[in-house]
Design a protein around this motif. Structure first.
Motif, PDB file in Angstrom:
ATOM      1  N   SER A 118      -8.878 -32.224  10.181  1.00 66.28           N
ATOM      2  CA  SER A 118     -10.137 -31.478  10.334  1.00 66.28           C
ATOM      3  C   SER A 118     -10.546 -30.866   8.991  1.00 66.28           C
ATOM      4  CB  SER A 118      -9.975 -30.372  11.386  1.00 66.28           C
ATOM      5  OG  SER A 118      -8.996 -29.438  10.962  1.00 66.28           O
ATOM      6  N   LYS A 119     -11.863 -30.647   8.844  1.00 65.17           N
ATOM      7  CA  LYS A 119     -12.366 -30.037   7.600  1.00 65.17           C
ATOM      8  C   LYS A 119     -11.761 -28.641   7.427  1.00 65.17           C
ATOM      9  CE  LYS A 119     -16.484 -28.365   5.251  1.00 65.17           C
ATOM     10  NZ  LYS A 119     -15.877 -27.056   5.022  1.00 65.17           N
ATOM     11  N   LEU A 120     -11.670 -27.916   8.541  1.00 61.83           N
ATOM     12  CA  LEU A 120     -11.166 -26.541   8.448  1.00 61.83           C
ATOM     13  C   LEU A 120      -9.717 -26.522   7.951  1.00 61.83           C
ATOM     14  CD1 LEU A 120     -11.457 -23.526   8.858  1.00 61.83           C
ATOM     15  CD2 LEU A 120     -10.968 -23.852  11.293  1.00 61.83           C
ATOM     16  N   LEU A 121      -8.896 -27.431   8.442  1.00 62.73           N
ATOM     17  CA  LEU A 121      -7.501 -27.441   7.986  1.00 62.73           C
ATOM     18  C   LEU A 121      -7.445 -27.763   6.491  1.00 62.73           C
ATOM     19  CD1 LEU A 121      -4.606 -26.984   8.732  1.00 62.73           C
ATOM     20  CD2 LEU A 121      -4.410 -29.398   9.351  1.00 62.73           C
ATOM     21  N   GLY A 122      -8.333 -28.662   6.044  1.00 63.43           N
ATOM     22  CA  GLY A 122      -8.420 -28.974   4.611  1.00 63.43           C
ATOM     23  C   GLY A 122      -8.787 -27.725   3.799  1.00 63.43           C
ATOM     24  N   ASP A 123      -9.749 -26.947   4.303  1.00 61.59           N
ATOM     25  CA  ASP A 123     -10.156 -25.713   3.613  1.00 61.59           C
ATOM     26  C   ASP A 123      -8.997 -24.723   3.545  1.00 61.59           C
ATOM     27  OD1 ASP A 123     -12.659 -26.816   3.474  1.00 61.59           O
ATOM     28  OD2 ASP A 123     -13.534 -25.579   5.076  1.00 61.59           O
ATOM     29  N   ILE A 124      -8.249 -24.627   4.646  1.00 59.54           N
ATOM     30  CA  ILE A 124      -7.127 -23.679   4.703  1.00 59.54           C
ATOM     31  C   ILE A 124      -6.038 -24.098   3.698  1.00 59.54           C
ATOM     32  CG2 ILE A 124      -5.229 -22.859   6.181  1.00 59.54           C
ATOM     33  CD1 ILE A 124      -7.258 -22.862   8.513  1.00 59.54           C
ATOM     34  N   ALA A 125      -5.781 -25.403   3.652  1.00 56.22           N
ATOM     35  CA  ALA A 125      -4.748 -25.896   2.726  1.00 56.22           C
ATOM     36  C   ALA A 125      -5.204 -25.719   1.275  1.00 56.22           C
ATOM     37  CB  ALA A 125      -4.431 -27.359   3.028  1.00 56.22           C
ATOM     38  N   ALA A 126      -6.529 -25.902   1.026  1.00 58.38           N
ATOM     39  CA  ALA A 126      -7.040 -25.731  -0.339  1.00 58.38           C
ATOM     40  C   ALA A 126      -6.868 -24.270  -0.772  1.00 58.38           C
ATOM     41  CB  ALA A 126      -8.511 -26.136  -0.395  1.00 58.38           C
ATOM     42  N   HIS A 127      -7.018 -23.349   0.191  1.00 58.69           N
ATOM     43  CA  HIS A 127      -6.938 -21.922  -0.148  1.00 58.69           C
ATOM     44  C   HIS A 127      -5.489 -21.445  -0.292  1.00 58.69           C
ATOM     45  CE1 HIS A 127      -8.551 -17.799  -0.259  1.00 58.69           C
ATOM     46  NE2 HIS A 127      -7.478 -17.461   0.439  1.00 58.69           N
ATOM     47  N   PHE A 128      -4.637 -21.829   0.674  1.00 60.60           N
ATOM     48  CA  PHE A 128      -3.277 -21.277   0.710  1.00 60.60           C
ATOM     49  C   PHE A 128      -2.242 -22.186   0.044  1.00 60.60           C
ATOM     50  CE2 PHE A 128      -5.266 -19.041   4.338  1.00 60.60           C
ATOM     51  CZ  PHE A 128      -4.978 -17.741   3.968  1.00 60.60           C
ATOM     52  N   GLY A 129      -2.642 -23.424  -0.293  1.00 58.85           N
ATOM     53  CA  GLY A 129      -1.694 -24.373  -0.891  1.00 58.85           C
ATOM     54  C   GLY A 129      -1.205 -25.362   0.155  1.00 58.85           C
ATOM     55  N   GLN A 130      -0.852 -26.565  -0.333  1.00 56.07           N
ATOM     56  CA  GLN A 130      -0.480 -27.652   0.592  1.00 56.07           C
ATOM     57  C   GLN A 130       0.780 -27.313   1.398  1.00 56.07           C
ATOM     58  OE1 GLN A 130      -2.387 -30.412   1.218  1.00 56.07           O
ATOM     59  NE2 GLN A 130      -3.879 -29.419  -0.135  1.00 56.07           N
ATOM     60  N   ASP A 131       1.591 -26.379   0.909  1.00 55.63           N
ATOM     61  CA  ASP A 131       2.818 -26.103   1.670  1.00 55.63           C
ATOM     62  C   ASP A 131       2.565 -25.209   2.895  1.00 55.63           C
ATOM     63  OD1 ASP A 131       2.367 -23.897   0.164  1.00 55.63           O
ATOM     64  OD2 ASP A 131       4.409 -23.725  -0.642  1.00 55.63           O
ATOM     65  N   ILE A 132       1.275 -24.989   3.194  1.00 58.56           N
ATOM     66  CA  ILE A 132       0.938 -24.357   4.471  1.00 58.56           C
ATOM     67  C   ILE A 132       0.927 -25.424   5.586  1.00 58.56           C
ATOM     68  CG2 ILE A 132      -1.597 -24.585   4.454  1.00 58.56           C
ATOM     69  CD1 ILE A 132       0.311 -21.374   5.259  1.00 58.56           C
ATOM     70  N   LEU A 133       1.106 -26.698   5.154  1.00 58.02           N
ATOM     71  CA  LEU A 133       1.144 -27.808   6.132  1.00 58.02           C
ATOM     72  C   LEU A 133       2.593 -28.255   6.355  1.00 58.02           C
ATOM     73  CD1 LEU A 133      -1.791 -29.957   4.668  1.00 58.02           C
ATOM     74  CD2 LEU A 133      -1.898 -28.228   6.480  1.00 58.02           C
ATOM     75  N   THR A 134       2.863 -28.765   7.546  1.00 58.47           N
ATOM     76  CA  THR A 134       4.186 -29.333   7.819  1.00 58.47           C
ATOM     77  C   THR A 134       4.249 -30.749   7.242  1.00 58.47           C
ATOM     78  OG1 THR A 134       3.512 -30.370   9.879  1.00 58.47           O
ATOM     79  CG2 THR A 134       4.257 -28.079  10.032  1.00 58.47           C
ATOM     80  N   ASP A 135       5.408 -31.383   7.342  1.00 55.03           N
ATOM     81  CA  ASP A 135       5.576 -32.747   6.815  1.00 55.03           C
ATOM     82  C   ASP A 135       4.610 -33.724   7.473  1.00 55.03           C
ATOM     83  OD1 ASP A 135       7.541 -31.745   5.306  1.00 55.03           O
ATOM     84  OD2 ASP A 135       9.208 -32.485   6.542  1.00 55.03           O
TER      85      ASP A 135
END
Ligand code: ATP
Length: 199
Positions: free
Chosen positions: A45-62
């Motif tokens: 989702s676009k929102l998850l992309g925005d969140i990862a751009a703000h907090f860094g990719q390690d806010i995502l799981t594998d």
């Protein structure tokens, strides 16, 4: 879209789900703000992309999903992070809920809000599910097997019972048996049907 949209709120373990399940069984469309908040951050989702751009990719799981415990830890400790997240998610969540409510074909529809005081422009009536604190504690202990200290912390972090009740148009006192709850929901359902016929 059903013209009458009822918000449902109440403290942890008060019985919001028990109540909304009963309305659903009577054919009423139920939207849920917590579920919508999960839906809008699906992988890709676009929102998850925005969140990862703000907090860094390690806010995502594998697997590319949102690492919720990690995000919770960050926003718990940092008010600016919390504000960013609230600003970023508010619009998509409201759009998602609006879509679900627009699709409702029942005579009225309901929106389950979490335990907040639940000011929300999508609703035009508020139903508060209320239970004494001792019952909230006992129910959550039994349901989740969590400990009393954790439950009390959550209760303390939620708006006070009187604050919620002050915003109520309707109240279900969920302090009796499951059968008693059936009866209270059936009576309120009738009342809401009458409202849709007279407005
Ligand atoms: P949360 O805020 O944690 O999501 P909730 O307000 O949705 O909680 P429920 O999950 O509906 O609360 O209810 C808490 C627990 O209490 C559940 O296990 C539910 O089955 C039980 N419960 C709710 N109402 C009654 C009742 N009248 N009699 C017996 N058990 C009940």
């Amino acid at each position: 879209m059903s013209r009458l949209i009822i918000g449902i709120t109440g403290g942890i373990g008060s019985g919001k789900t028990a109540v909304s399940n009963r309305f659903a069984a009577l054919g009423i469309t139920i939207a849920d703000a917590d579920l919508a908040a999960r839906a809008v951050v699906q992988p890709g989702s676009k929102l998850l992309g925005d969140i990862a751009a703000h907090f860094g990719q390690d806010i995502l799981t594998d697997t590319g999903a949102l690492n919720r415990p990690k995000l919770r830890g960050i926003v718990f400790a940092d008010i600016d992070a919390r504000r960013f997240l609230e600003r970023a998610t508010h619009g998509p969540i409201m759009d998602q809920l609006h879509l679900e409510l627009v699709a409702a074909t029942s005579p009225y529809a309901m929106l389950v809000l979490s335990a907040g005081t639940g000011q929300n422009p999508l609703i035009n009536r508020m139903l508060v599910v209320d239970a004494p604190v001792e019952l909230q504690q006992a129910r959550v202990l039994k349901r989740d097997g969590s400990n009393l200290e954790t439950i009390n912390q959550i209760i303390k972090a939620q708006p006070a019972r009187r604050e919620r009740l002050a915003l109520a148009d309707d109240i279900i006192e969920n302090n009796g048996s499951e059968q008693a709850l059936d009866g209270k929901v059936a009576a309120l359902h009738q009342f809401y049907l009458d409202l849709t016929r007279h407005d």
